[in-house]
Design a protein around this motif. Structure first.
Motif, PDB file in Angstrom:
ATOM      1  N   ILE A 136       0.857  -1.179   0.000  1.00 13.20           N
ATOM      2  CA  ILE A 136       0.000   0.000   0.000  1.00 13.20           C
ATOM      3  C   ILE A 136       0.898   1.235   0.000  1.00 13.20           C
ATOM      4  CG2 ILE A 136      -1.838   1.267   1.178  1.00 13.20           C
ATOM      5  CD1 ILE A 136      -2.367  -1.357   2.766  1.00 13.20           C
ATOM      6  N   PHE A 137       0.567   2.209  -0.851  1.00 10.39           N
ATOM      7  CA  PHE A 137       1.215   3.516  -0.809  1.00 10.39           C
ATOM      8  C   PHE A 137       0.154   4.557  -0.468  1.00 10.39           C
ATOM      9  CE2 PHE A 137       4.050   1.319  -3.930  1.00 10.39           C
ATOM     10  CZ  PHE A 137       5.213   1.363  -3.178  1.00 10.39           C
ATOM     11  N   SER A 138       0.445   5.396   0.520  1.00 11.00           N
ATOM     12  CA  SER A 138      -0.500   6.435   0.925  1.00 11.00           C
ATOM     13  C   SER A 138       0.243   7.748   1.153  1.00 11.00           C
ATOM     14  CB  SER A 138      -1.256   6.012   2.188  1.00 11.00           C
ATOM     15  OG  SER A 138      -0.362   5.719   3.253  1.00 11.00           O
ATOM     16  N   GLY A 139      -0.535   8.827   1.273  1.00 11.67           N
ATOM     17  CA  GLY A 139       0.042  10.156   1.468  1.00 11.67           C
ATOM     18  C   GLY A 139      -0.614  10.852   2.638  1.00 11.67           C
ATOM     19  N   HIS A 140      -0.966  12.122   2.434  1.00 12.10           N
ATOM     20  CA  HIS A 140      -1.807  12.901   3.345  1.00 12.10           C
ATOM     21  C   HIS A 140      -1.089  13.429   4.581  1.00 12.10           C
ATOM     22  CE1 HIS A 140      -5.522  14.429   4.903  1.00 12.10           C
ATOM     23  NE2 HIS A 140      -5.673  13.514   5.846  1.00 12.10           N
ATOM     24  N   VAL A 141      -0.205  12.642   5.188  1.00 16.46           N
ATOM     25  CA  VAL A 141       0.373  13.022   6.477  1.00 16.46           C
ATOM     26  C   VAL A 141       1.579  13.942   6.340  1.00 16.46           C
ATOM     27  CG1 VAL A 141      -0.456  11.016   7.728  1.00 16.46           C
ATOM     28  CG2 VAL A 141       1.707  10.867   6.525  1.00 16.46           C
ATOM     29  N   HIS A 142       2.118  14.075   5.117  1.00 18.77           N
ATOM     30  CA  HIS A 142       3.290  14.932   4.863  1.00 18.77           C
ATOM     31  C   HIS A 142       4.510  14.468   5.656  1.00 18.77           C
ATOM     32  CE1 HIS A 142       1.113  18.701   3.065  1.00 18.77           C
ATOM     33  NE2 HIS A 142       0.442  17.580   2.812  1.00 18.77           N
ATOM     34  N   SER A 143       4.506  13.242   6.091  1.00 20.29           N
ATOM     35  CA  SER A 143       5.625  12.660   6.828  1.00 20.29           C
ATOM     36  C   SER A 143       5.731  11.189   6.459  1.00 20.29           C
ATOM     37  CB  SER A 143       5.433  12.801   8.349  1.00 20.29           C
ATOM     38  OG  SER A 143       5.383  14.149   8.730  1.00 20.29           O
ATOM     39  N   ARG A 144       6.837  10.581   6.866  1.00 18.55           N
ATOM     40  CA  ARG A 144       7.127   9.212   6.464  1.00 18.55           C
ATOM     41  C   ARG A 144       6.777   8.242   7.594  1.00 18.55           C
ATOM     42  NH1 ARG A 144       7.597   5.139   4.099  1.00 18.55           N
ATOM     43  NH2 ARG A 144       9.369   4.339   2.929  1.00 18.55           N
ATOM     44  N   PHE A 145       5.917   7.271   7.286  1.00 22.27           N
ATOM     45  CA  PHE A 145       5.567   6.215   8.234  1.00 22.27           C
ATOM     46  C   PHE A 145       5.587   4.877   7.504  1.00 22.27           C
ATOM     47  CE2 PHE A 145       3.574   9.985  10.015  1.00 22.27           C
ATOM     48  CZ  PHE A 145       3.894   9.898  11.361  1.00 22.27           C
ATOM     49  N   LYS A 146       6.035   3.838   8.217  1.00 19.95           N
ATOM     50  CA  LYS A 146       6.075   2.495   7.654  1.00 19.95           C
ATOM     51  C   LYS A 146       5.326   1.546   8.587  1.00 19.95           C
ATOM     52  CE  LYS A 146      10.772   3.518   6.018  1.00 19.95           C
ATOM     53  NZ  LYS A 146      12.200   3.094   6.050  1.00 19.95           N
ATOM     54  N   THR A 147       4.434   0.750   8.012  1.00 21.36           N
ATOM     55  CA  THR A 147       3.664  -0.199   8.813  1.00 21.36           C
ATOM     56  C   THR A 147       3.728  -1.571   8.166  1.00 21.36           C
ATOM     57  OG1 THR A 147       2.118   1.569   9.448  1.00 21.36           O
ATOM     58  CG2 THR A 147       1.435  -0.703   9.854  1.00 21.36           C
ATOM     59  N   ASP A 148       4.170  -2.544   8.916  1.00 17.25           N
ATOM     60  CA  ASP A 148       4.247  -3.928   8.443  1.00 17.25           C
ATOM     61  C   ASP A 148       3.046  -4.689   8.998  1.00 17.25           C
ATOM     62  OD1 ASP A 148       4.821  -6.543   7.754  1.00 17.25           O
ATOM     63  OD2 ASP A 148       6.924  -6.441   8.354  1.00 17.25           O
ATOM     64  N   TYR A 149       2.159  -5.144   8.108  1.00 16.97           N
ATOM     65  CA  TYR A 149       0.967  -5.877   8.512  1.00 16.97           C
ATOM     66  C   TYR A 149       1.169  -7.392   8.463  1.00 16.97           C
ATOM     67  CZ  TYR A 149      -1.423  -1.383   7.844  1.00 16.97           C
ATOM     68  OH  TYR A 149      -1.812  -0.067   7.916  1.00 16.97           O
ATOM     69  N   GLY A 150       2.391  -7.821   8.163  1.00 17.36           N
ATOM     70  CA  GLY A 150       2.661  -9.254   8.070  1.00 17.36           C
ATOM     71  C   GLY A 150       2.663  -9.725   6.636  1.00 17.36           C
ATOM     72  N   LYS A 151       1.489  -9.829   6.018  1.00 12.30           N
ATOM     73  CA  LYS A 151       1.403 -10.278   4.637  1.00 12.30           C
ATOM     74  C   LYS A 151       1.678  -9.142   3.642  1.00 12.30           C
ATOM     75  CE  LYS A 151      -1.769 -14.179   5.234  1.00 12.30           C
ATOM     76  NZ  LYS A 151      -3.048 -14.795   4.789  1.00 12.30           N
ATOM     77  N   PHE A 152       1.594  -7.913   4.100  1.00  7.22           N
ATOM     78  CA  PHE A 152       1.847  -6.767   3.234  1.00  7.22           C
ATOM     79  C   PHE A 152       2.271  -5.595   4.099  1.00  7.22           C
ATOM     80  CE2 PHE A 152      -2.574  -6.878   4.436  1.00  7.22           C
ATOM     81  CZ  PHE A 152      -2.886  -5.568   4.787  1.00  7.22           C
ATOM     82  N   ARG A 153       2.682  -4.506   3.459  1.00 12.53           N
ATOM     83  CA  ARG A 153       3.129  -3.337   4.200  1.00 12.53           C
ATOM     84  C   ARG A 153       2.480  -2.085   3.633  1.00 12.53           C
ATOM     85  NH1 ARG A 153       9.042  -2.138   4.375  1.00 12.53           N
ATOM     86  NH2 ARG A 153       8.406   0.042   4.519  1.00 12.53           N
ATOM     87  N   GLU A 154       2.458  -1.054   4.450  1.00 13.40           N
ATOM     88  CA  GLU A 154       1.978   0.251   4.011  1.00 13.40           C
ATOM     89  C   GLU A 154       3.093   1.268   4.199  1.00 13.40           C
ATOM     90  OE1 GLU A 154      -1.654   3.478   4.678  1.00 13.40           O
ATOM     91  OE2 GLU A 154      -1.483   1.751   6.026  1.00 13.40           O
ATOM     92  N   ASP A 155       3.355   2.035   3.148  1.00 11.41           N
ATOM     93  CA  ASP A 155       4.291   3.139   3.221  1.00 11.41           C
ATOM     94  C   ASP A 155       3.523   4.436   3.051  1.00 11.41           C
ATOM     95  OD1 ASP A 155       7.344   2.288   3.190  1.00 11.41           O
ATOM     96  OD2 ASP A 155       6.264   0.821   1.983  1.00 11.41           O
ATOM     97  N   ALA A 156       3.403   5.211   4.147  1.00  6.31           N
ATOM     98  CA  ALA A 156       2.860   6.567   4.068  1.00  6.31           C
ATOM     99  C   ALA A 156       4.039   7.483   3.751  1.00  6.31           C
ATOM    100  CB  ALA A 156       2.200   6.957   5.383  1.00  6.31           C
ATOM    101  N   LEU A 157       3.896   8.283   2.721  1.00  2.94           N
ATOM    102  CA  LEU A 157       5.043   8.967   2.129  1.00  2.94           C
ATOM    103  C   LEU A 157       5.096  10.442   2.482  1.00  2.94           C
ATOM    104  CD1 LEU A 157       4.876   7.306  -1.402  1.00  2.94           C
ATOM    105  CD2 LEU A 157       6.112   6.533   0.639  1.00  2.94           C
ATOM    106  N   GLY A 158       6.311  10.958   2.524  1.00  2.00           N
ATOM    107  CA  GLY A 158       6.514  12.385   2.722  1.00  2.00           C
ATOM    108  C   GLY A 158       6.047  13.173   1.513  1.00  2.00           C
ATOM    109  N   ASN A 159       5.800  14.462   1.710  1.00  2.00           N
ATOM    110  CA  ASN A 159       5.134  15.255   0.675  1.00  2.00           C
ATOM    111  C   ASN A 159       6.098  15.923  -0.298  1.00  2.00           C
ATOM    112  OD1 ASN A 159       5.828  16.959   2.959  1.00  2.00           O
ATOM    113  ND2 ASN A 159       4.762  18.608   1.895  1.00  2.00           N
ATOM    114  N   PHE A 160       5.549  16.276  -1.448  1.00  2.00           N
ATOM    115  CA  PHE A 160       6.274  16.896  -2.559  1.00  2.00           C
ATOM    116  C   PHE A 160       7.024  18.146  -2.100  1.00  2.00           C
ATOM    117  CE2 PHE A 160       6.771  19.542  -6.299  1.00  2.00           C
ATOM    118  CZ  PHE A 160       6.936  18.662  -7.348  1.00  2.00           C
ATOM    119  N   GLY A 161       6.369  18.982  -1.290  1.00  2.00           N
ATOM    120  CA  GLY A 161       6.958  20.255  -0.879  1.00  2.00           C
ATOM    121  C   GLY A 161       8.193  20.121  -0.022  1.00  2.00           C
ATOM    122  N   LYS A 162       8.411  18.921   0.551  1.00  2.00           N
ATOM    123  CA  LYS A 162       9.632  18.659   1.314  1.00  2.00           C
ATOM    124  C   LYS A 162      10.645  17.884   0.475  1.00  2.00           C
ATOM    125  CE  LYS A 162       7.318  18.619   5.823  1.00  2.00           C
ATOM    126  NZ  LYS A 162       6.930  17.781   6.992  1.00  2.00           N
TER     127      LYS A 162
END
Length: 295
Positions: A249-275
């Motif tokens: 999963i790739f997500s945005g919105h938070v303007h910061s970097r977060f990584k979550t491992d769900y076991g079978k898959f992971r989510e990367d919340a990504l930092g924003n364009f302006g940074k």
């Protein structure tokens, strides 16, 4: 403001936000209810062959950014830097690292009115793809963000921003790509039904693109406001993904970097364009891996 109000305001605000985040409609539905996901995403549109790249390689890459906020001061400070970065990527000596397409994870426009400016920016990227890599029909796949909804922005989005829908998918023959609409911080019942139906007919490993994260392990108000707020919906989504071969999963919105491992898959919340957070994602169809590289 008197002393009593000063002492009461912060805890009252916190309790109010906490209560609203746990009910059926989260804080974003309460504050930004100009458009409903139910009216936008009652199906997942399958893109046609002329709307997607030709996938012949066993390994390839695509570029990725989020929260460009075209029209904002931050975008104006970074757009030329991004163009220089992606221009360099188009000439990468390793051909598997040359972007085949670009993905934007929402908040493309700052106030919902900048569709023409956003498209002009994408045209500059398309020109570089042609000039540097000989790609004549380079495409950007955009999804909705909450800022794109401002000022009735959905009308502009669906009329002017490719592929003119908010929930869609395509396949490279090995992986399936799903671009989903959670700009209101909910997927909505109709889209959840469409996801369940589509996944039942699709055994391929899946890459998911959304704007609002499903979950982030933040220790401040971001954890309340910016992740998917309905815990029952969140659990339903994660269960659906775990049962249906979602890999990333790739997500945005938070303007910061977060990584979550769900076991079978992971989510990367990504930092924003302006940074100046811009990413390259490499997909290996042989080994069925998805690798994220930061600039």
């Amino acid at each position: 403001m008197n002393k009593f109000l000063e002492k009461s305001f912060v805890p009252f605000t916190f309790i109010f936000m906490l209560s609203i985040s746990s009910c059926k409609f989260g804080l974003y539905q309460f504050l930004f209810n100009e458009e409903s996901v139910e009216s936008r995403a009652d199906e997942i549109k399958i893109l046609q062959a002329d709307q997607i790249p030709s996938f012949t390689e066993s390994k390839y890459s695509f570029a990725l950014f989020t929260d460009a906020h075209v029209g904002s001061e931050d975008f104006g400070k970074c757009d030329d830097k991004f163009l220089a970065w992606i221009s360099k990527q188009f000439e990468n000596p390793d051909e598997t690292k040359r972007p085949k397409f670009l993905v934007s994870l929402g908040d493309n426009m700052h106030t919902g009115r900048e569709d023409s400016k956003y498209n002009s920016f994408l045209d500059r990227i398309k020109e570089l793809a042609q000039e540097k890599n000989g790609v004549s029909n380079f495409k950007t796949y955009s999804i909705m963000g909450n800022h794109d909804l401002y000022n009735n922005g959905w009308e502009r989005f669906k009329s002017n921003i490719f592929p003119y829908t908010s929930s869609y998918c395509f396949t490279d023959g090995t992986f399936s790509y799903y671009f989903l609409d959670d700009a209101n911080n909910t997927f909505g019942q109709s889209q959840r039904d469409a996801m369940e139906s589509a996944f039942k007919q699709d055994a391929k490993p899946k890459i998911i693109f959304i704007h609002c994260p499903i979950y982030i392990d933040a220790r401040d108000l971001l954890s309340i406001i910016f992740k998917l707020q309905d815990t029952m919906e969140r659990n339903w989504i994660l269960t659906l993904f775990a049962k249906n071969n979602v890999k990333q999963i790739f997500s945005g919105h938070v303007h910061s970097r977060f990584k979550t491992d769900y076991g079978k898959f992971r989510e990367d919340a990504l930092g924003n364009f302006g940074k100046e957070y811009w990413y390259l994602v490499t997909v290996d169809r042989t080994n069925k891996t998805v690798t994220l590289s930061e600039n």
